[in-house]
Design a protein around this motif. Structure first.
Motif, PDB file in Angstrom:
ATOM      1  N   ALA A   1      10.988  31.267  28.238  1.00  0.00           N
ATOM      2  CA  ALA A   1      10.138  31.227  27.044  1.00  0.00           C
ATOM      3  C   ALA A   1      10.612  32.210  25.996  1.00  0.00           C
ATOM      4  N   SER A   2      10.298  31.873  24.753  1.00  0.00           N
ATOM      5  CA  SER A   2      10.507  32.760  23.607  1.00  0.00           C
ATOM      6  C   SER A   2       9.163  32.866  22.896  1.00  0.00           C
ATOM      7  N   VAL A   3       8.551  34.090  22.921  1.00  0.00           N
ATOM      8  CA  VAL A   3       7.167  34.268  22.459  1.00  0.00           C
ATOM      9  C   VAL A   3       7.118  35.242  21.283  1.00  0.00           C
ATOM     10  N   CYS A   4       6.415  34.810  20.243  1.00  0.00           N
ATOM     11  CA  CYS A   4       6.239  35.650  19.052  1.00  0.00           C
ATOM     12  C   CYS A   4       4.750  35.935  18.828  1.00  0.00           C
ATOM     13  N   ALA A   5       4.482  37.140  18.279  1.00  0.00           N
ATOM     14  CA  ALA A   5       3.126  37.508  17.851  1.00  0.00           C
ATOM     15  C   ALA A   5       3.236  37.985  16.406  1.00  0.00           C
ATOM     16  N   PHE A   6       2.552  37.294  15.510  1.00  0.00           N
ATOM     17  CA  PHE A   6       2.651  37.595  14.082  1.00  0.00           C
ATOM     18  C   PHE A   6       1.267  37.963  13.553  1.00  0.00           C
ATOM     19  N   ASN A   7       1.221  39.125  12.866  1.00  0.00           N
ATOM     20  CA  ASN A   7      -0.039  39.607  12.310  1.00  0.00           C
ATOM     21  C   ASN A   7      -0.132  39.172  10.856  1.00  0.00           C
ATOM     22  N   ASN A   8      -1.128  38.341  10.549  1.00  0.00           N
ATOM     23  CA  ASN A   8      -1.278  37.822   9.194  1.00  0.00           C
ATOM     24  C   ASN A   8      -1.613  38.901   8.173  1.00  0.00           C
ATOM     25  N   SER A   9      -2.250  39.971   8.636  1.00  0.00           N
ATOM     26  CA  SER A   9      -2.667  41.025   7.712  1.00  0.00           C
ATOM     27  C   SER A   9      -1.546  42.006   7.430  1.00  0.00           C
ATOM     28  N   THR A  10      -0.908  42.499   8.488  1.00  0.00           N
ATOM     29  CA  THR A  10       0.124  43.537   8.334  1.00  0.00           C
ATOM     30  C   THR A  10       1.524  42.950   8.192  1.00  0.00           C
ATOM     31  N   ARG A  11       1.673  41.665   8.424  1.00  0.00           N
ATOM     32  CA  ARG A  11       2.973  40.972   8.379  1.00  0.00           C
ATOM     33  C   ARG A  11       3.928  41.489   9.454  1.00  0.00           C
ATOM     34  N   GLU A  12       3.377  42.018  10.553  1.00  0.00           N
ATOM     35  CA  GLU A  12       4.206  42.499  11.655  1.00  0.00           C
ATOM     36  C   GLU A  12       4.578  41.323  12.571  1.00  0.00           C
ATOM     37  N   LEU A  13       5.808  41.376  13.090  1.00  0.00           N
ATOM     38  CA  LEU A  13       6.261  40.355  14.029  1.00  0.00           C
ATOM     39  C   LEU A  13       6.783  41.038  15.291  1.00  0.00           C
ATOM     40  N   TYR A  14       6.235  40.650  16.419  1.00  0.00           N
ATOM     41  CA  TYR A  14       6.717  41.131  17.716  1.00  0.00           C
ATOM     42  C   TYR A  14       7.242  39.927  18.511  1.00  0.00           C
ATOM     43  N   TRP A  15       8.263  40.207  19.298  1.00  0.00           N
ATOM     44  CA  TRP A  15       8.884  39.093  20.044  1.00  0.00           C
ATOM     45  C   TRP A  15       9.356  39.575  21.409  1.00  0.00           C
ATOM     46  N   ALA A  16       9.303  38.682  22.386  1.00  0.00           N
ATOM     47  CA  ALA A  16       9.899  38.913  23.704  1.00  0.00           C
ATOM     48  C   ALA A  16      10.426  37.580  24.220  1.00  0.00           C
ATOM     49  N   GLY A  17      11.521  37.641  24.961  1.00  0.00           N
ATOM     50  CA  GLY A  17      12.133  36.400  25.462  1.00  0.00           C
ATOM     51  C   GLY A  17      12.487  36.479  26.929  1.00  0.00           C
ATOM     52  N   ALA A  18      12.300  35.361  27.609  1.00  0.00           N
ATOM     53  CA  ALA A  18      12.726  35.215  29.002  1.00  0.00           C
ATOM     54  C   ALA A  18      13.764  34.106  29.036  1.00  0.00           C
ATOM     55  N   ASN A  19      15.031  34.521  28.982  1.00  0.00           N
ATOM     56  CA  ASN A  19      16.188  33.611  29.016  1.00  0.00           C
ATOM     57  C   ASN A  19      16.352  32.757  27.758  1.00  0.00           C
ATOM     58  N   ILE A  20      15.451  32.859  26.792  1.00  0.00           N
ATOM     59  CA  ILE A  20      15.582  32.114  25.532  1.00  0.00           C
ATOM     60  C   ILE A  20      15.629  33.118  24.381  1.00  0.00           C
ATOM     61  N   PRO A  21      16.673  33.083  23.555  1.00  0.00           N
ATOM     62  CA  PRO A  21      16.782  34.041  22.449  1.00  0.00           C
ATOM     63  C   PRO A  21      15.906  33.631  21.266  1.00  0.00           C
ATOM     64  N   LEU A  22      15.876  34.501  20.270  1.00  0.00           N
ATOM     65  CA  LEU A  22      15.255  34.197  18.973  1.00  0.00           C
ATOM     66  C   LEU A  22      16.351  34.271  17.928  1.00  0.00           C
ATOM     67  N   TRP A  23      16.490  33.208  17.149  1.00  0.00           N
ATOM     68  CA  TRP A  23      17.448  33.210  16.044  1.00  0.00           C
ATOM     69  C   TRP A  23      16.667  33.269  14.732  1.00  0.00           C
ATOM     70  N   ILE A  24      17.132  34.118  13.835  1.00  0.00           N
ATOM     71  CA  ILE A  24      16.516  34.240  12.510  1.00  0.00           C
ATOM     72  C   ILE A  24      17.575  33.975  11.457  1.00  0.00           C
ATOM     73  N   ALA A  25      17.348  32.919  10.667  1.00  0.00           N
ATOM     74  CA  ALA A  25      18.250  32.616   9.543  1.00  0.00           C
ATOM     75  C   ALA A  25      17.801  33.448   8.352  1.00  0.00           C
ATOM     76  N   ARG A  26      18.740  34.243   7.821  1.00  0.00           N
ATOM     77  CA  ARG A  26      18.383  35.181   6.745  1.00  0.00           C
ATOM     78  C   ARG A  26      19.500  35.226   5.701  1.00  0.00           C
ATOM     79  N   GLN A  27      19.063  35.345   4.451  1.00  0.00           N
ATOM     80  CA  GLN A  27      20.003  35.475   3.345  1.00  0.00           C
ATOM     81  C   GLN A  27      20.207  36.956   3.046  1.00  0.00           C
ATOM     82  N   THR A  28      21.375  37.462   3.380  1.00  0.00           N
ATOM     83  CA  THR A  28      21.751  38.833   2.996  1.00  0.00           C
ATOM     84  C   THR A  28      22.841  38.682   1.958  1.00  0.00           C
ATOM     85  N   SER A  29      23.943  39.352   2.166  1.00  0.00           N
ATOM     86  CA  SER A  29      25.070  39.109   1.271  1.00  0.00           C
ATOM     87  C   SER A  29      25.630  37.710   1.492  1.00  0.00           C
TER      88      SER A  29
END
Length: 449
Positions: A316-344
């Motif tokens: 599993a890949s589990v996320c907890a997102f706080n709508n008020s503080t905009r905090e994101l916590y994540w933990a994974g069991a054999n499944i990663p989390l990929w985040i597509a982001r625009q940097t340079s």
């Protein structure tokens, strides 16, 4: 084998004369002996009585044989009939009646008292003997069964056909009946299998409706997570993969899960795992994804057998997102989390999971909690391994996670809806005529503010 037509073979009654005339002669002869004994002897002694009894028995037997021969002589029907059901034999003095092909075990030819005969061995000869109403017929067929191995003996001399031709014709009908019987049995078995399959598919389709009801609706996902997509393709009707969304106060929990197996076994495990996730956040009030996974592992072991009988579980890949503080916590069991982001440049950042499944394992360690800083426009990808593990393409190779990443990067300017359509099309084109090897789940969630 082509089906054979019904055949009627005419009787040759000339042979009956060789039975009818002698039997009449002997009946008269033994009758005359009785008459002479009665006229010549003035007194009866034991020897005379025995002689009279013997002559009477022989006269009776000869008389009965002559009567059956005369009856056969006067019959106008065919001597032998071969049809799809079996054989109707009227070739000799005593016939076994209707012989069903289903009873026939073996067909042989032999000579019986200088006459060619076709001996039909049947499964239950005693039944053919008992079915005769006449005691004489029962005795006659019983003697044939004793001395020739079967009560069914076709006298070729009583038919207008040569022995070899008759033997081949009977064999052909017998083989044809066997083919028809086997074809019929196969058809019946096919119908039973199709019926059982239809009932099984109906049951699984009903199970699919139950499983679908447990999954969060698209409207709920859009409302709580914003712009997003879920590509969900079960290998079979029901799935071992599932997605989970739950809201508790200001926290939104979401996960992509891959249970052991697929199809019905995987779906059953997914129900247990889904329930464990709900209990972890609602009953136990857990917020940190790592603690949620620890508790889910504990509940799965508890539900599936603490003695190690069942070692199924999930990744599993589990996320907890706080709508008020905009905090994101994540933990994974054999499944990663990929985040597509625009940097340079546009990139996929990977957060690696703990290499430990959720379920019964030795030397279990706590899962790692990750706090992730997110930015507007980030896209979170949670997925099972089904998409990347699919075989296909020109060379029938596995897609791999590397190519899966490249495919996601190509979605840079696409909306979530367009990404889902693009991934689905690519999967079908890549798989082509190959079989889908596993359940597929890909979740995309865009952080809009």
């Amino acid at each position: 084998m082509k089906p054979v037509n019904d055949i009627e073979i005419k009787a040759r009654k000339r042979q009956l004369l060789f039975i009818m005339l002698p039997s009449i002669y002997f009946a008269l002869f033994f009758g005359k002996n009785i008459f002479d004994d009665l006229m010549d002897e003035p007194s009866f002694d034991m020897a005379l009585i025995i002689n009279i009894i013997i002559n009477a028995l022989l006269a009776a037997i000869s008389g009965i044989i002559s009567l059956y021969a005369i009856k056969r002589w006067n019959e106008k029907g065919p001597g032998l009939v071969l049809n799809k059901i079996g054989i109707i034999d009227n070739s000799g003095i005593v016939s076994a009646g209707m012989i069903f092909w289903s009873d026939v075990e073996e067909i042989n030819s032999n000579k019986v008292i200088f006459t060619d005969c076709i001996i039909i061995k049947v499964k239950n000869p005693e039944r053919y003997i008992r079915n005769q109403k006449s005691l004489f017929k029962q005795i006659w067929l019983g003697l044939e069964n004793k001395y020739f191995g079967s009560p069914v003996n076709i006298s070729v001399g009583g038919l207008q056909i040569k022995s070899k031709i008759l033997f081949g014709t009977i064999q052909q009908h017998f083989l044809s009946s066997q083919v028809e019987t086997r074809t019929y049995n196969l058809q019946r078995e096919k119908e039973v299998i199709q019926q059982e399959k239809a009932e099984l598919v109906d049951s699984i389709n009903y199970a699919k409706r139950i499983q679908t009801a447990l999954l969060p609706s698209h409207a709920k996902i859009q409302e709580k997570l914003g712009e997003s997509f879920i590509l969900f393709i079960p290998k079979d009707i029901v799935s071992g993969d599932f997605y989970w969304v739950e809201i508790v106060n200001e926290w939104v929990f979401f996960a992509g899960c891959d249970c052991t197996g697929h199809g019905v076994p995987g779906a059953l495990i997914s129900i247990v795992c889904n329930n464990a996730l709900n209990r972890a956040v609602k009953e136990y009030g857990l917020i940190q994804p790592s603690l949620i996974l620890d508790k889910v592992a504990e509940l799965i072991v508890e539900n599936l057998g603490i003695d190690g009988e069942v070692k199924d579980g999930m990744d599993a890949s589990v996320c907890a997102f706080n709508n008020s503080t905009r905090e994101l916590y994540w933990a994974g069991a054999n499944i990663p989390l990929w985040i597509a982001r625009q940097t340079s440049f546009y990139e996929l950042q990977e957060y690696k999971p703990d290499k430990q499944p959720i379920g019964q394992v030795e030397n279990r360690f706590p899962y790692t909690n990750h706090k992730i800083d997110i930015k507007k426009g980030d896209i979170l990808y949670l997925f099972s391994d089904g998409y990347a593990d699919q075989f296909g393409g020109d060379q029938g190779k596995k897609l791999t996670k590397k190519r899966f990443k490249e495919l996601l990067l190509m979605q840079k300017n696409n909306s979530m809806e367009e990404q889902q359509a693009s991934l689905l099309k690519f999967h079908h084109d890549y798989k082509n005529h190959s079989d889908q090897i596993d359940d597929i789940l890909v979740m995309g969630i865009k952080i809009e503010h």
